[in-house]
Write an enzyme that holds these catalytic residues in place. Sequence first.
Site, PDB file in Angstrom:
ATOM      1  N   CYS A 143      31.100 109.999 109.466  1.00 30.97           N
ATOM      2  CA  CYS A 143      29.769 110.431 109.000  1.00 30.97           C
ATOM      3  C   CYS A 143      28.686 109.889 109.928  1.00 30.97           C
ATOM      4  O   CYS A 143      27.724 110.591 110.244  1.00 30.97           O
ATOM      5  CB  CYS A 143      29.512 109.944 107.571  1.00 30.97           C
ATOM      6  SG  CYS A 143      30.669 110.579 106.355  1.00 30.97           S
ATOM      7  N   CYS A 154      31.316 105.450 105.973  1.00 34.63           N
ATOM      8  CA  CYS A 154      32.150 106.461 106.636  1.00 34.63           C
ATOM      9  C   CYS A 154      31.833 106.526 108.139  1.00 34.63           C
ATOM     10  O   CYS A 154      30.751 106.963 108.532  1.00 34.63           O
ATOM     11  CB  CYS A 154      31.895 107.807 105.954  1.00 34.63           C
ATOM     12  SG  CYS A 154      32.569 109.225 106.813  1.00 34.63           S
TER      13      CYS A 154
END
Length: 107
Positions: free
Chosen positions: A34, A31
Amino acid sequence: MANLIHFTQETFDAALAQKGLVLVDFWATWCGPCRMLAPVIEELAEDYDGRVTVGKVDIDQEMDLATRYGIMSIPTVMLFENGEEVGKLVGVRPKDSFTELIDAALA
């Protein structure tokens, strides 16, 4: 350096069983957002060391936790107080968003 915990289901449940605040970043290695948020989470662990337990849950490794808390988008950061959810922020946000959430719970 602050203690940023990489939670497993067992350590996560143990942390929530303790009194106090626990900030949890639900994330995944693939991600991009993230990874953008990771330095902020590390700074929060440093800034609130001794007052808030800060940790991360890799949703690919701990799918049961992601399911338990209905994580549909990552990053999702949840704040727990004495085992109960008291706040949730979804997506990449500025550090101030997280400090406001934590400071309100500490007040």
